[in-house]
Design a protein around this motif. Structure first.
Motif, PDB file in Angstrom:
ATOM      1  N   ALA A   1       0.794  -1.236   0.000  1.00 11.79           N
ATOM      2  CA  ALA A   1       0.000   0.000   0.000  1.00 11.79           C
ATOM      3  C   ALA A   1       0.829   1.290   0.000  1.00 11.79           C
ATOM      4  O   ALA A   1       0.383   2.317   0.502  1.00 11.79           O
ATOM      5  CB  ALA A   1      -1.032   0.021   1.123  1.00 11.79           C
ATOM      6  N   ASN A   2       2.045   1.231  -0.567  1.00  8.21           N
ATOM      7  CA  ASN A   2       2.892   2.430  -0.722  1.00  8.21           C
ATOM      8  C   ASN A   2       2.897   3.347   0.501  1.00  8.21           C
ATOM      9  O   ASN A   2       2.575   4.524   0.419  1.00  8.21           O
ATOM     10  CB  ASN A   2       2.522   3.214  -1.997  1.00  8.21           C
ATOM     11  N   MET A   3       3.311   2.762   1.627  1.00 12.64           N
ATOM     12  CA  MET A   3       3.292   3.503   2.876  1.00 12.64           C
ATOM     13  C   MET A   3       4.646   4.149   3.203  1.00 12.64           C
ATOM     14  O   MET A   3       5.705   3.629   2.837  1.00 12.64           O
ATOM     15  CB  MET A   3       2.924   2.558   4.035  1.00 12.64           C
ATOM     16  N   VAL A   4       4.579   5.275   3.922  1.00 13.91           N
ATOM     17  CA  VAL A   4       5.794   5.928   4.413  1.00 13.91           C
ATOM     18  C   VAL A   4       5.627   6.186   5.916  1.00 13.91           C
ATOM     19  O   VAL A   4       5.510   7.334   6.348  1.00 13.91           O
ATOM     20  CB  VAL A   4       6.060   7.259   3.652  1.00 13.91           C
ATOM     21  N   PRO A   5       5.577   5.116   6.721  1.00 20.65           N
ATOM     22  CA  PRO A   5       5.398   5.328   8.166  1.00 20.65           C
ATOM     23  C   PRO A   5       6.629   6.023   8.747  1.00 20.65           C
ATOM     24  O   PRO A   5       7.758   5.716   8.362  1.00 20.65           O
ATOM     25  CB  PRO A   5       5.263   3.904   8.721  1.00 20.65           C
ATOM     26  N   ASN A   6       6.368   6.945   9.648  1.00 19.22           N
ATOM     27  CA  ASN A   6       7.451   7.775  10.195  1.00 19.22           C
ATOM     28  C   ASN A   6       8.562   6.988  10.874  1.00 19.22           C
ATOM     29  O   ASN A   6       9.697   7.441  10.956  1.00 19.22           O
ATOM     30  CB  ASN A   6       6.875   8.762  11.215  1.00 19.22           C
ATOM     31  N   THR A   7       8.233   5.810  11.389  1.00 18.21           N
ATOM     32  CA  THR A   7       9.237   5.039  12.124  1.00 18.21           C
ATOM     33  C   THR A   7       9.740   3.827  11.333  1.00 18.21           C
ATOM     34  O   THR A   7      10.451   2.989  11.880  1.00 18.21           O
ATOM     35  CB  THR A   7       8.655   4.541  13.476  1.00 18.21           C
ATOM     36  N   ASP A   8       9.368   3.743  10.069  1.00 17.82           N
ATOM     37  CA  ASP A   8       9.810   2.605   9.253  1.00 17.82           C
ATOM     38  C   ASP A   8      11.228   2.854   8.754  1.00 17.82           C
ATOM     39  O   ASP A   8      11.463   3.722   7.914  1.00 17.82           O
ATOM     40  CB  ASP A   8       8.837   2.407   8.082  1.00 17.82           C
ATOM     41  N   MET A   9      12.162   2.081   9.297  1.00 19.76           N
ATOM     42  CA  MET A   9      13.577   2.286   8.968  1.00 19.76           C
ATOM     43  C   MET A   9      13.869   2.098   7.489  1.00 19.76           C
ATOM     44  O   MET A   9      14.752   2.747   6.928  1.00 19.76           O
ATOM     45  CB  MET A   9      14.453   1.310   9.778  1.00 19.76           C
ATOM     46  N   SER A  10      13.148   1.187   6.871  1.00 22.93           N
ATOM     47  CA  SER A  10      13.396   0.909   5.465  1.00 22.93           C
ATOM     48  C   SER A  10      13.024   2.124   4.603  1.00 22.93           C
ATOM     49  O   SER A  10      13.841   2.626   3.828  1.00 22.93           O
ATOM     50  CB  SER A  10      12.597  -0.326   5.035  1.00 22.93           C
ATOM     51  N   ALA A  11      11.797   2.608   4.763  1.00 26.38           N
ATOM     52  CA  ALA A  11      11.359   3.768   3.979  1.00 26.38           C
ATOM     53  C   ALA A  11      12.205   5.008   4.297  1.00 26.38           C
ATOM     54  O   ALA A  11      12.600   5.749   3.393  1.00 26.38           O
ATOM     55  CB  ALA A  11       9.880   4.059   4.249  1.00 26.38           C
ATOM     56  N   MET A  12      12.507   5.203   5.591  1.00 36.22           N
ATOM     57  CA  MET A  12      13.281   6.381   5.981  1.00 36.22           C
ATOM     58  C   MET A  12      14.707   6.332   5.415  1.00 36.22           C
ATOM     59  O   MET A  12      15.275   7.337   5.006  1.00 36.22           O
ATOM     60  CB  MET A  12      13.332   6.504   7.520  1.00 36.22           C
ATOM     61  N   SER A  13      15.292   5.121   5.380  1.00 41.30           N
ATOM     62  CA  SER A  13      16.650   4.971   4.835  1.00 41.30           C
ATOM     63  C   SER A  13      16.657   5.227   3.332  1.00 41.30           C
ATOM     64  O   SER A  13      17.584   5.854   2.801  1.00 41.30           O
ATOM     65  CB  SER A  13      17.191   3.558   5.106  1.00 41.30           C
ATOM     66  N   VAL A  14      15.632   4.725   2.649  1.00 45.72           N
ATOM     67  CA  VAL A  14      15.523   4.927   1.205  1.00 45.72           C
ATOM     68  C   VAL A  14      15.428   6.425   0.898  1.00 45.72           C
ATOM     69  O   VAL A  14      16.126   6.942   0.020  1.00 45.72           O
ATOM     70  CB  VAL A  14      14.293   4.172   0.630  1.00 45.72           C
ATOM     71  N   ILE A  15      14.590   7.136   1.643  1.00 44.58           N
ATOM     72  CA  ILE A  15      14.424   8.578   1.417  1.00 44.58           C
ATOM     73  C   ILE A  15      15.741   9.303   1.701  1.00 44.58           C
ATOM     74  O   ILE A  15      16.201  10.134   0.910  1.00 44.58           O
ATOM     75  CB  ILE A  15      13.271   9.145   2.284  1.00 44.58           C
ATOM     76  N   ASN A  16      16.369   8.949   2.816  1.00 46.46           N
ATOM     77  CA  ASN A  16      17.624   9.592   3.170  1.00 46.46           C
ATOM     78  C   ASN A  16      18.683   9.397   2.079  1.00 46.46           C
ATOM     79  O   ASN A  16      19.330  10.352   1.641  1.00 46.46           O
ATOM     80  CB  ASN A  16      18.144   9.027   4.504  1.00 46.46           C
ATOM     81  N   TYR A  17      18.842   8.164   1.630  1.00 45.13           N
ATOM     82  CA  TYR A  17      19.859   7.870   0.613  1.00 45.13           C
ATOM     83  C   TYR A  17      19.535   8.561  -0.718  1.00 45.13           C
ATOM     84  O   TYR A  17      20.410   9.169  -1.347  1.00 45.13           O
ATOM     85  CB  TYR A  17      19.984   6.356   0.423  1.00 45.13           C
ATOM     86  N   ALA A  18      18.271   8.475  -1.124  1.00 44.58           N
ATOM     87  CA  ALA A  18      17.876   9.057  -2.411  1.00 44.58           C
ATOM     88  C   ALA A  18      18.058  10.579  -2.422  1.00 44.58           C
ATOM     89  O   ALA A  18      18.500  11.153  -3.416  1.00 44.58           O
ATOM     90  CB  ALA A  18      16.423   8.699  -2.723  1.00 44.58           C
ATOM     91  N   VAL A  19      17.727  11.208  -1.291  1.00 40.88           N
ATOM     92  CA  VAL A  19      17.763  12.676  -1.246  1.00 40.88           C
ATOM     93  C   VAL A  19      19.172  13.214  -0.977  1.00 40.88           C
ATOM     94  O   VAL A  19      19.631  14.122  -1.669  1.00 40.88           O
ATOM     95  CB  VAL A  19      16.759  13.210  -0.188  1.00 40.88           C
ATOM     96  N   THR A  20      19.875  12.626  -0.009  1.00 44.42           N
ATOM     97  CA  THR A  20      21.166  13.210   0.358  1.00 44.42           C
ATOM     98  C   THR A  20      22.335  12.673  -0.456  1.00 44.42           C
ATOM     99  O   THR A  20      23.335  13.368  -0.632  1.00 44.42           O
ATOM    100  CB  THR A  20      21.473  13.014   1.863  1.00 44.42           C
ATOM    101  N   GLN A  21      22.254  11.430  -0.950  1.00 48.35           N
ATOM    102  CA  GLN A  21      23.370  10.872  -1.719  1.00 48.35           C
ATOM    103  C   GLN A  21      23.114  10.917  -3.227  1.00 48.35           C
ATOM    104  O   GLN A  21      23.924  11.419  -3.989  1.00 48.35           O
ATOM    105  CB  GLN A  21      23.649   9.418  -1.296  1.00 48.35           C
ATOM    106  N   LEU A  22      21.973  10.365  -3.638  1.00 44.78           N
ATOM    107  CA  LEU A  22      21.679  10.347  -5.079  1.00 44.78           C
ATOM    108  C   LEU A  22      21.203  11.710  -5.577  1.00 44.78           C
ATOM    109  O   LEU A  22      21.207  11.975  -6.763  1.00 44.78           O
ATOM    110  CB  LEU A  22      20.614   9.281  -5.391  1.00 44.78           C
ATOM    111  N   LYS A  23      20.765  12.520  -4.643  1.00 46.36           N
ATOM    112  CA  LYS A  23      20.263  13.870  -4.943  1.00 46.36           C
ATOM    113  C   LYS A  23      19.157  13.864  -6.007  1.00 46.36           C
ATOM    114  O   LYS A  23      19.211  14.600  -7.003  1.00 46.36           O
ATOM    115  CB  LYS A  23      21.411  14.800  -5.376  1.00 46.36           C
ATOM    116  N   VAL A  24      18.166  13.010  -5.795  1.00 44.50           N
ATOM    117  CA  VAL A  24      17.023  12.974  -6.720  1.00 44.50           C
ATOM    118  C   VAL A  24      16.319  14.335  -6.692  1.00 44.50           C
ATOM    119  O   VAL A  24      16.345  15.046  -5.689  1.00 44.50           O
ATOM    120  CB  VAL A  24      16.007  11.856  -6.365  1.00 44.50           C
ATOM    121  N   GLN A  25      15.690  14.660  -7.823  1.00 41.20           N
ATOM    122  CA  GLN A  25      15.009  15.945  -7.937  1.00 41.20           C
ATOM    123  C   GLN A  25      13.493  15.805  -7.669  1.00 41.20           C
ATOM    124  O   GLN A  25      12.816  16.761  -7.376  1.00 41.20           O
ATOM    125  CB  GLN A  25      15.265  16.521  -9.345  1.00 41.20           C
ATOM    126  N   HIS A  26      13.005  14.564  -7.779  1.00 32.78           N
ATOM    127  CA  HIS A  26      11.568  14.313  -7.597  1.00 32.78           C
ATOM    128  C   HIS A  26      11.354  13.099  -6.708  1.00 32.78           C
ATOM    129  O   HIS A  26      12.049  12.101  -6.849  1.00 32.78           O
ATOM    130  CB  HIS A  26      10.894  14.037  -8.945  1.00 32.78           C
TER     131      HIS A  26
END
Ligand code: CO
Length: 208
Positions: A66-91
């Motif tokens: 169900a495409n969830m982004v729970p605030n305490t989900d380490m998996s989703a939070m790690s993906v966002i962190n890596y994508a935004v700060t390392q890969l520097k995605v624009q969207h």
């Protein structure tokens, strides 16, 4: 899809790719530079790259029920962190889909064990938007609307993170809410008015 054909299919695919560019995989091995982070449902009917016409290396993908982004989900939070700060995605895209069984399960009373806490996040979306959802009398329409509202709330969860807030401010990272309609194959941009939503919620969630 029979498992015994998978390796054959894979070799066929390798051949096809090399036919157009003999260094295709050599180039892929050099690294990735995706501009999009896609957060979608694990549903087997939602073939992420195929429905977007994306090639390997173009989209960083995270999928769960169900495409969830729970605030305490380490998996989703790690993906966002890596994508935004390392890969520097624009969207960042949160893509739900109509006929989502995860969302449907959250509309019913059933004890689903380990899935209970996961789906409870969708029940919370229902509670947040109960006034609107109660006005929809048709069950199927209500279910579709909950899919859309769930996408909206998961986008809000994305924006709650400090990495995303920083990237929005510093380099205009954009968050998008989409829905894939399994019935037509069409991808729909929900055109969520994040500015308006942000105005209302940033007073509470502003970190940076
Ligand atoms: Co689904």
């Amino acid at each position: 899809m029979e498992i015994k054909y998978i390796f054959e299919n894979n070799q066929q695919w390798v051949k096809e790719k090399i036919k157009t560019d003999k260094d295709y995989f050599k180039k892929l091995s050099l690294g990735q530079n995706p501009h999009i982070l896609y957060i979608g449902c694990s549903d087997s009917r939602v073939s992420t790259e195929e429905l977007m016409g994306a090639q390997p290396g173009e989209v960083f993908v995270h999928r769960n029920i169900a495409n969830m982004v729970p605030n305490t989900d380490m998996s989703a939070m790690s993906v966002i962190n890596y994508a935004v700060t390392q890969l520097k995605v624009q969207h960042i895209v949160v893509c739900g889909h109509y006929y989502c069984t995860g969302v449907k399960a959250a509309m019913q009373s059933a004890d689903l064990g380990i899935l209970n806490p996961w789906l409870r996040n969708i029940r919370d979306v229902y509670r947040l938007h109960k006034a609107e959802l109660d006005t929809v009398t048709d069950e199927e329409e209500k279910y579709k609307r909950l899919v859309e509202l769930n996408v909206q709330e998961q986008c809000v969860n994305v924006i709650k993170t400090s990495d995303v807030q920083k990237a929005i401010k510093e380099r205009q990272l954009t968050v998008h809410g989409w829905v894939f309609d399994v019935h037509s194959g069409g991808l729909i941009d929900l055109k969520i008015d994040f500015e308006k939503i942000l105005e209302n919620i940033m007073e509470i969630y502003k970190i940076i």
